[in-house]
Design a protein around this motif. Structure first.
Motif, PDB file in Angstrom:
ATOM      1  N   LYS A   2       1.237  -5.793  -7.520  1.00  0.00           N
ATOM      2  CA  LYS A   2       0.005  -7.256  -8.131  1.00  0.00           C
ATOM      3  C   LYS A   2      -1.511  -6.700  -7.924  1.00  0.00           C
ATOM      4  CE  LYS A   2       2.688 -11.059  -8.166  1.00  0.00           C
ATOM      5  NZ  LYS A   2       3.607 -12.380  -7.921  1.00  0.00           N
ATOM      6  N   ILE A   4      -5.145  -7.021  -6.412  1.00  0.00           N
ATOM      7  CA  ILE A   4      -5.571  -7.052  -4.911  1.00  0.00           C
ATOM      8  C   ILE A   4      -6.885  -8.207  -5.605  1.00  0.00           C
ATOM      9  CG2 ILE A   4      -5.997  -7.028  -3.011  1.00  0.00           C
ATOM     10  CD1 ILE A   4      -5.079  -4.125  -3.166  1.00  0.00           C
ATOM     11  N   GLN A  86      -2.840 -10.929  -1.029  1.00  0.00           N
ATOM     12  CA  GLN A  86      -2.062  -9.475  -1.792  1.00  0.00           C
ATOM     13  C   GLN A  86      -2.352  -8.293  -0.375  1.00  0.00           C
ATOM     14  OE1 GLN A  86      -4.221 -11.027  -3.989  1.00  0.00           O
ATOM     15  NE2 GLN A  86      -2.500 -11.879  -4.208  1.00  0.00           N
ATOM     16  N   TRP A  87      -2.687  -8.490   0.185  1.00  0.00           N
ATOM     17  CA  TRP A  87      -3.270  -7.317   1.553  1.00  0.00           C
ATOM     18  C   TRP A  87      -3.804  -8.630   2.908  1.00  0.00           C
ATOM     19  CZ3 TRP A  87      -6.561  -2.577   0.070  1.00  0.00           C
ATOM     20  CH2 TRP A  87      -6.662  -1.475   1.240  1.00  0.00           C
ATOM     21  N   GLU A 113       6.012  -9.143  -1.120  1.00  0.00           N
ATOM     22  CA  GLU A 113       4.796  -8.181  -1.869  1.00  0.00           C
ATOM     23  C   GLU A 113       3.860  -7.508  -1.026  1.00  0.00           C
ATOM     24  OE1 GLU A 113       4.964  -8.022  -6.214  1.00  0.00           O
ATOM     25  OE2 GLU A 113       7.175  -8.921  -6.365  1.00  0.00           O
ATOM     26  N   SER A 114       2.679  -8.459  -0.694  1.00  0.00           N
ATOM     27  CA  SER A 114       1.950  -8.339   0.307  1.00  0.00           C
ATOM     28  C   SER A 114       1.674  -7.041   1.206  1.00  0.00           C
ATOM     29  CB  SER A 114       1.505  -8.804   1.103  1.00  0.00           C
ATOM     30  OG  SER A 114       2.459  -9.318   2.343  1.00  0.00           O
TER      31      SER A 114
END
Length: 774
Positions: A2, A4, A86-87, A113-114
């Motif tokens: 996805k 970020i 996301q990170w 999914e990060s």
């Protein structure tokens, strides 16, 4: 993966808070967490880190508004919020136990999914990830930013033991485009690439200083710009970084690399160990190799033999002075290194082991020499990486001398000599397509550098295609796809008659053969403005007719750019000052690099803008007092984002985060504009403030003079500036032409050129590089 939109930064210390600030600069929302504090404000530790990032100099944020994108929290209350990120970037202290324990907590709360990355500067990723799940390890990697993250281009990308290769590609692309980073892929070895080579280089410098009995000032004079290294050089750099940090990195490297044949080099000399024990660790403690003394803040330097301080002395070396007239960097360096004085002895004793070590480490820390060169250029600000520097001195000459002197070099260097290889890099252009090959030490053969269509190197294009036209001050280059590039390449990209000639020629060619034009270069500055030397000479010779013609030619050239037959985009970066700013203001659009320091600074040399700068300010600002403050105070933006706030950039202009992408981004922008571009005509409907506006601006300047904030000559300059910006002594709301405003500019400029105090200011700037307030 996805997009970020939100990242979590774990650790709000020096690195974590600055990493958070740079993500905010890129428009990404950040959750900044640290330990929970005692008391009512449990986020106090994270808040303190953010405050430090806000107040540090140079600034961590492009503009103050970016700070609003940073949300604060703590590990105890807010770690669960990372599920929406996301990170997740860990940037806590360099302690394996602390990092491992934190990651154990993260694994329980992260989104599947990060992206999960550590900012470790040297702890192996395999050790940090030990005991964590396979699913975690697929998403785990190293992203080592260099401090300060906003300004240092390098980000080292390190795969962990189980990192998904697709994830590496995705992170690299995001870091390059959104964060503006130069990404180097590293192996999971101690200190990775930049700090491994950088630490060794520092050790070589310190050893040579002791062995050859050079002073702190002498070493910094010889290992700064002379070697293509920033002004912070060696010992001054340690004061900035902190001797405690350097000692930690060196100790870590010594312990983590037991098989390194140069391992003993990483042990600090006794005087540095003593300095750390005394707390003389640099700027953060007020003293290190240098300190400021007394009310005047006089700089004192350390005598490393006695640990006493003395007033700093500027060293002078006969060979250095003798080679200053040599313009070519490589030629000048060869003259110094291959001399027979103490300068040559010192430089060779530093470079010889650097070259040997870099060659020996290739294969262990990086598969290619390319990553080592890029890491040192992007992370340490070196003009050339070790292998590029070796080439500049002459590969075969250096290699033979190293071997003759018994230096340990890997077998690949002997093979290169036997095969009569001439350099580590060579041009391998295909027709008019530029291509560069590097020597693969592992396979003993040349291999092509990867093609990067988003990166334009003007020197490569000129080599492969030649120039469309050019002279000593500027070149016209076909960058492909119907785009013409005007490149400045005079000293500091100052604008003289030769550059103006090529600007005019570029507009002619644009009309006849090209679809769009970009104004760009790859020097240290976009342009620092007009050539002051020529200007001062003409003024002192009282060549008013010649000066009038020169300024008029500059003005008309700017009008031709503004109303060119096809779009002209300025690829502005670094310093765009004075005349450089005027070019930017009058281009159809601007593709600015994020680090853009732009302003009309002519008052600093006793003048006002006279190539359309005042005219454009009068057009852009309905309230002339705003323009008066911008120009009269010589305001310079601290970033492209601030340049937009100040009005030097418009909403329609664009910003590139990555300086390597700037020219191609500008070319793409220009081509996008081309189909709908409509050529304008010089305006005849500019409403000016007239007499009332002049009175307001003059009053503002008078009040500053009366309060002692500006000098009498500043007031004179202010009166001239007010007269131009108001459109002269005309009724308020009068409509005037662009040429009318240009005539006012030129008249005021010439009158100031004739004043002794303005000439004194120009002379002082040329001699000292800073303004004189007389």
């Amino acid at each position: 993966m996805k997009s970020i939109e939100r990242v979590a930064v774990l650790g709000a210390g020096t690195m974590g808070s600055r990493i958070a600030a740079h993500f905010a600069n890129a428009g990404v929302r950040v959750l900044l967490l640290d330990l929970a504090a005692e008391g009512q404000d449990r986020n106090a530790i994270a808040r303190k880190g953010l405050e430090a990032a806000r107040t540090q100099k140079p600034a961590a944020f492009y503009r103050s508004a970016a700070e609003r994108l940073v949300e604060l929290g703590n590990f105890d209350d807010d770690l669960g919020a990372i599920e929406s990120c996301q990170w997740v970037i860990e940037a806590v202290t360099e302690n394996l136990a602390i990092k491992s324990a934190l990651w154990q907590r993260v694994e329980e709360r992260r989104h599947p999914e990060s992206i999960l990355s550590t900012n470790t500067s040297g702890i192996p990723l395999a050790e940090i990830a030990r005991g964590l799940s396979g699913a975690f390890q697929e998403r785990f990697l190293g992203t080592h930013f260099f401090n300060p993250p906003r300004y240092l281009h390098l980000m080292e990308l390190i795969p962990g033991p189980g990192t998904d290769s697709l994830l590496l590609t995705q992170v690299r692309e995001f870091a390059e485009r959104r964060l503006g980073k130069g990404v180097v892929l590293c192996k999971d070895t101690p200190n990775f690439i930049a700090n491994r080579i950088g630490s060794f280089f520092g050790s070589a410098v310190y050893r040579a200083a002791v062995e050859q009995d050079l002073s702190i000032e002498e070493v910094d004079a010889l290992t700064g710009p002379l070697l293509g290294i920033p002004k912070s050089a060696s010992f001054r750099l340690l004061d900035i970084v902190g001797l405690d940090v350097w000692a930690f990195v060196s100790k870590n490297l010594y312990e983590a690399a037991p098989d390194d044949p140069w391992r003993e080099w990483f042990l600090p000399p006794p005087f540095m160990t003593e300095m750390v024990e005394r707390g003389w660790i640099g700027d953060k403690k007020g003293q290190g190799f240098y300190k400021r003394v007394g009310p005047a803040k006089e700089i004192h330097a350390l005598d490393w033999k006695t640990l006493d301080y003395h007033a700093s002395k500027k060293p002078s070396f006969e060979s250095v002075e003798a080679t200053k007239p040599i313009a070519d960097f490589a030629q000048r360096l060869r003259a110094l290194v291959f001399g027979n004085d103490r300068v040559a002895k010192f430089l060779w004793s530093v470079l010889r082991p650097l070259f040997a070590y870099s060659a020996t480490m290739t294969g262990e820390i990086s598969d290619r020499i390319v990553e080592i060169d890029r890491a040192m250029r992007w992370g340490y600000g070196h003009r050339l990486g070790p292998f590029e520097l070796w080439d500049a001195l002459g590969f075969r000459t250096v290699a033979r001398r190293m071997i003759e002197e018994g230096e340990r070099v890997p077998p690949a260097i002997h093979e290169m000599l036997a095969e009569k290889v001439e350099s580590f890099y060579r041009a391998a252009d295909h027709l008019t397509f530029p291509r560069t090959e590097y020597f693969d030490l592992k396979h003993a053969m040349y291999a092509p550098l990867e093609e990067r269509p988003e990166v334009v190197q003007l020197s490569d294009l000129k080599r492969a295609r030649g120039r469309v036209d050019g002279n000593a001050g500027a070149s016209l280059i076909d960058v492909g796809d119907g785009v013409l590039c005007l490149e400045f390449h005079s000293k500091m990209n100052a604008i003289g008659q030769d550059a103006l000639q090529m600007l005019d020629r570029g507009v002619e060619l644009l009309d006849a053969r090209f679809d769009a034009m970009v104004i760009a270069n790859q020097g240290e500055n976009f342009s620092v403005g007009a050539n002051l030397v020529l200007l001062l000479m003409a003024a002192q010779d009282e060549d008013w007719d010649g000066l009038n013609q020169t300024i008029d030619a500059f003005q008309q050239c700017m009008l031709r750019i503004k109303y060119a037959p096809k779009p002209v985009v300025a690829a502005a970066f670094s310093r765009a000052l004075g005349g450089g700013c005027e070019i930017v203001l009058q281009s159809h659009r601007v593709q600015a690099q994020a680090e853009l320091y732009i302003g009309l600074v002519e008052v600093g040399v006793g003048l006002i803008p006279a190539a359309g700068g005042c005219k454009e300010m009068a057009i852009r600002f309905p309230d002339p007092l705003t323009a008066f403050e911008l120009v009269g105070q010589a305001k310079v933006s601290g970033s492209a984002a601030e340049a937009r706030e100040l009005g030097f950039l418009r909403d329609a202009d664009r910003i590139s985060m990555n300086p390597d992408f700037l020219i191609q981004d500008a070319a793409n922008f220009a081509l996008q504009l081309a189909p709908d571009y409509q050529r304008g005509q010089p305006r005849a409907d500019i409403a000016v403030g007239g007499d009332p506006a002049y009175g307001r601006m003059r009053l503002a300047a008078w009040q500053l003079k009366e309060s002692g904030m500006i000098s009498g000559h500043d007031f004179t300059i202010g009166e001239k500036l007010a007269y131009v910006l108001s459109g002269g002594r005309v009724p308020a709301g009068s409509l005037v032409t662009e040429q009318y405003l240009l005539d006012l500019e030129r008249e005021a400029f010439l009158s100031l050129c004739g004043m002794t105090k303005s000439q004194e200011r120009i002379q002082y700037m040329l001699k000292n590089g800073k303004p004189l307030r007389n």
